[in-house]
Design a protein around this motif. Structure first.
Motif, PDB file in Angstrom:
ATOM      1  N   PRO A  95       0.797  -1.244   0.000  1.00  0.00           N
ATOM      2  CA  PRO A  95       0.000   0.000   0.000  1.00  0.00           C
ATOM      3  C   PRO A  95       0.825   1.287   0.000  1.00  0.00           C
ATOM      4  N   PRO A  96       1.882   1.426   0.828  1.00  0.00           N
ATOM      5  CA  PRO A  96       2.670   2.661   0.745  1.00  0.00           C
ATOM      6  C   PRO A  96       3.326   2.864  -0.622  1.00  0.00           C
ATOM      7  N   LEU A  97       3.750   1.775  -1.258  1.00  0.00           N
ATOM      8  CA  LEU A  97       4.353   1.895  -2.589  1.00  0.00           C
ATOM      9  C   LEU A  97       3.321   2.365  -3.612  1.00  0.00           C
ATOM     10  N   ILE A  98       2.088   1.895  -3.454  1.00  0.00           N
ATOM     11  CA  ILE A  98       1.026   2.363  -4.350  1.00  0.00           C
ATOM     12  C   ILE A  98       0.733   3.837  -4.082  1.00  0.00           C
ATOM     13  N   PHE A  99       0.765   4.245  -2.821  1.00  0.00           N
ATOM     14  CA  PHE A  99       0.554   5.656  -2.502  1.00  0.00           C
ATOM     15  C   PHE A  99       1.679   6.523  -3.071  1.00  0.00           C
ATOM     16  N   LEU A 100       2.883   5.982  -3.142  1.00  0.00           N
ATOM     17  CA  LEU A 100       3.972   6.695  -3.799  1.00  0.00           C
ATOM     18  C   LEU A 100       3.608   6.961  -5.258  1.00  0.00           C
ATOM     19  N   GLY A 101       3.094   5.928  -5.937  1.00  0.00           N
ATOM     20  CA  GLY A 101       2.688   6.088  -7.325  1.00  0.00           C
ATOM     21  C   GLY A 101       1.518   7.034  -7.491  1.00  0.00           C
ATOM     22  N   THR A 228      -0.624  16.823   8.325  1.00  0.00           N
ATOM     23  CA  THR A 228      -1.367  15.568   8.509  1.00  0.00           C
ATOM     24  C   THR A 228      -0.655  14.615   9.458  1.00  0.00           C
ATOM     25  N   THR A 229       0.650  14.490   9.332  1.00  0.00           N
ATOM     26  CA  THR A 229       1.359  13.523  10.181  1.00  0.00           C
ATOM     27  C   THR A 229       1.566  14.024  11.603  1.00  0.00           C
ATOM     28  N   PHE A 230       1.554  15.358  11.807  1.00  0.00           N
ATOM     29  CA  PHE A 230       1.599  15.860  13.183  1.00  0.00           C
ATOM     30  C   PHE A 230       0.283  15.556  13.895  1.00  0.00           C
ATOM     31  N   ILE A 231      -0.809  15.493  13.128  1.00  0.00           N
ATOM     32  CA  ILE A 231      -2.113  15.165  13.715  1.00  0.00           C
ATOM     33  C   ILE A 231      -2.242  13.664  13.911  1.00  0.00           C
ATOM     34  N   VAL A 232      -1.896  12.875  12.875  1.00  0.00           N
ATOM     35  CA  VAL A 232      -2.004  11.413  12.953  1.00  0.00           C
ATOM     36  C   VAL A 232      -0.671  10.789  12.526  1.00  0.00           C
ATOM     37  N   GLY A 235      -0.432   7.569  10.472  1.00  0.00           N
ATOM     38  CA  GLY A 235      -0.681   7.536   9.035  1.00  0.00           C
ATOM     39  C   GLY A 235       0.549   7.801   8.206  1.00  0.00           C
ATOM     40  N   LEU A 236       1.715   7.876   8.862  1.00  0.00           N
ATOM     41  CA  LEU A 236       2.955   8.247   8.185  1.00  0.00           C
ATOM     42  C   LEU A 236       3.309   7.350   6.996  1.00  0.00           C
ATOM     43  N   PRO A 237       3.181   6.024   7.088  1.00  0.00           N
ATOM     44  CA  PRO A 237       3.554   5.199   5.929  1.00  0.00           C
ATOM     45  C   PRO A 237       2.799   5.570   4.651  1.00  0.00           C
ATOM     46  N   LEU A 238       1.494   5.834   4.774  1.00  0.00           N
ATOM     47  CA  LEU A 238       0.706   6.182   3.593  1.00  0.00           C
ATOM     48  C   LEU A 238       0.888   7.646   3.210  1.00  0.00           C
ATOM     49  N   LEU A 239       0.726   8.548   4.169  1.00  0.00           N
ATOM     50  CA  LEU A 239       0.802   9.974   3.877  1.00  0.00           C
ATOM     51  C   LEU A 239       2.214  10.385   3.463  1.00  0.00           C
ATOM     52  N   GLY A 240       3.213   9.806   4.104  1.00  0.00           N
ATOM     53  CA  GLY A 240       4.588  10.129   3.759  1.00  0.00           C
ATOM     54  C   GLY A 240       4.902   9.776   2.317  1.00  0.00           C
ATOM     55  N   MET A 241       4.481   8.597   1.885  1.00  0.00           N
ATOM     56  CA  MET A 241       4.754   8.169   0.516  1.00  0.00           C
ATOM     57  C   MET A 241       3.907   8.937  -0.489  1.00  0.00           C
ATOM     58  N   LEU A 242       2.677   9.279  -0.113  1.00  0.00           N
ATOM     59  CA  LEU A 242       1.822  10.062  -1.008  1.00  0.00           C
ATOM     60  C   LEU A 242       2.453  11.424  -1.307  1.00  0.00           C
ATOM     61  N   PHE A 243       2.850  12.122  -0.255  1.00  0.00           N
ATOM     62  CA  PHE A 243       3.415  13.455  -0.454  1.00  0.00           C
ATOM     63  C   PHE A 243       4.830  13.393  -1.047  1.00  0.00           C
ATOM     64  N   VAL A 375      -5.793   9.771   6.384  1.00  0.00           N
ATOM     65  CA  VAL A 375      -5.854  10.357   7.724  1.00  0.00           C
ATOM     66  C   VAL A 375      -6.809   9.550   8.612  1.00  0.00           C
ATOM     67  N   ALA A 376      -7.964   9.168   8.053  1.00  0.00           N
ATOM     68  CA  ALA A 376      -8.928   8.372   8.820  1.00  0.00           C
ATOM     69  C   ALA A 376      -8.328   7.029   9.221  1.00  0.00           C
ATOM     70  N   ALA A 377      -7.602   6.408   8.287  1.00  0.00           N
ATOM     71  CA  ALA A 377      -6.957   5.131   8.596  1.00  0.00           C
ATOM     72  C   ALA A 377      -5.920   5.317   9.694  1.00  0.00           C
TER      73      ALA A 377
END
Length: 385
Positions: A95-101, A228-232, A235-243, A375-377
């Motif tokens: 999932p994080p790799l897909i969020f990177l894409g 987003t990551t300061f709040i949750v 969620g860093l694995p997904l949000l970090g790779m997305l951004f 973020v919800a996850a």
């Protein structure tokens, strides 16, 4: 023992290894389900990049063999090739790799041009928390309820990531359910959108957004990551790779990396993810009453998310002056199915006014929904871990 008896005995032994000797009715049902998914993908063009790998994976995972044979070929057998591929699902690598894409392919310009559209993406997440409460009422444990409820975000990788952490025993059913409803977005959403809007609302024309500078596009993934990551932090694995993927795209200096992340790497991961998720739906694990409840809750979560987005736009319009009102048909795009939900907003808008193009406006809440579901996850993971 003469040669004839030896051959006959070994032939009988060979027969016990075949799928014909080990097949159950459940296996045949699941093979038919896999074939149906492939038919939907090819004949009906329902998300073929997802449903073809998942459909074939379902067939592959339900070809029966002797469990005591020690062949090391099954998905759940240590050291098998499929088991090695499946670790990317179980350990949450894919999932994080897909969020990177996704980040490398996503243009956040529409959201930056009209930041209030972020609220629509947030409102659509009501489907997740509504389904979570219903799942608890139906007797699921809190961690299981969270894994099921995330289906309402219409984001397959997020559903897999969260269920791998909180409810791994239900991950196969949750993943197939999430991707099934993503593929059925064009079937489910239009009815809800028509039901909740009036003829007058459907023809509202929205003004083009302001021009967004390159500096804003570069700063957005950095600021978005911090906020987003300061709040949750969970969620860093997904949000970090997305951004990260989006920064590669927008920096203007790492185009080659962005193309690799959004094309070749993303395609490889999607293939492996779809195939192994499909393989995980073995009849003995998948054909249960819980699976039926998961599909029912997933449908409910998805419908609540769609309705929440549409209704929230109508609520926003009560406070917006004439000339700045939003078309409620973009509310459905608050779910994370990018860009499919935005295309539905546009197509439905064109049905009522062939000059009313809503695609770029709908992309704002659509990309906001990607962030919102992650973020919800992260919030559910942090709360329930």
């Amino acid at each position: 023992m003469d040669l004839g008896q030896f051959i006959i005995q070994n032939f009988h032994e060979f027969l016990t290894y075949t799928a014909f000797a080990n097949a159950t009715v459940g296996n045949l049902i699941m093979i038919a389900v896999g074939a149906f998914f492939i038919w939907l993908a090819i004949k009906k063009d329902f998300e073929p990049l997802l449903l073809v790998p998942i459909g074939l994976g379902i067939i592959l995972g339900n070809i029966p063999f002797r469990a005591d044979a020690g062949l090391e070929i099954g998905l759940y057998e240590d050291n098998s090739v499929l088991n090695i591929f499946y670790q990317g699902v179980r350990q949450g690598w894919y999932p994080p790799l897909i969020f990177l894409g996704i980040g490398a392919m996503t243009d956040f310009t529409a959201l930056l041009a009209n930041p209030k559209l972020m609220l629509i993406g947030a409102a659509a997440q009501f489907g997740i928390f509504g389904a979570y409460m219903v799942a608890l009422a139906m007797g699921f444990e809190p961690s299981q309820a969270a894994g099921i409820a995330i289906i309402g975000g219409a984001d397959g990788p997020t559903a897999i990531f969260l269920s791998s952490k909180l409810s791994p025993n239900l991950m196969g059913a949750i993943a197939v359910c999430a991707y099934s409803y993503m593929a059925l977005v064009p079937v489910i959403q239009p009815f809800i959108m028509r039901l909740l809007t009036t003829d007058k609302e459907r023809v509202i024309k929205m003004k083009p957004g302001r021009e967004v500078s390159q500096t804003e596009r570069i700063l957005f993934p950095i600021i978005g990551l911090l906020l987003t990551t300061f709040i949750v932090p969970s969620g860093l694995p997904l949000l970090g790779m997305l951004f990260f993927g989006n920064l590669l795209k927008e920096s203007g200096k790492t185009t080659r990396l962005a193309k690799t992340a959004g094309a070749a790497l993303n395609d490889i991961v999607v293939m492996l993810l779809g195939l192994t998720v499909g393989c995980s739906t073995q009849a003995s694990e998948f054909l249960t009453f819980n699976t039926i409840k998961i599909f029912a809750l997933g449908a409910m979560a998805f419908m609540i998310a769609t309705a929440s987005g549409v209704c929230f736009v109508k609520l926003m319009n009560l406070f917006l002056p004439e000339g700045k009102k939003l078309n409620p048909l973009i509310g459905n795009a608050g779910v994370s199915a990018v860009p499919m939900a935005a295309r539905i907003s546009n197509n439905l808008g064109l049905e009522y006014d062939r000059h009313n193009f809503l695609l770029m406006h709908a992309m704002g809440p659509n990309v906001a929904g990607v962030i919102g579901s992650a973020v919800a996850a992260g919030a559910l993971l942090g709360f329930l871990s």
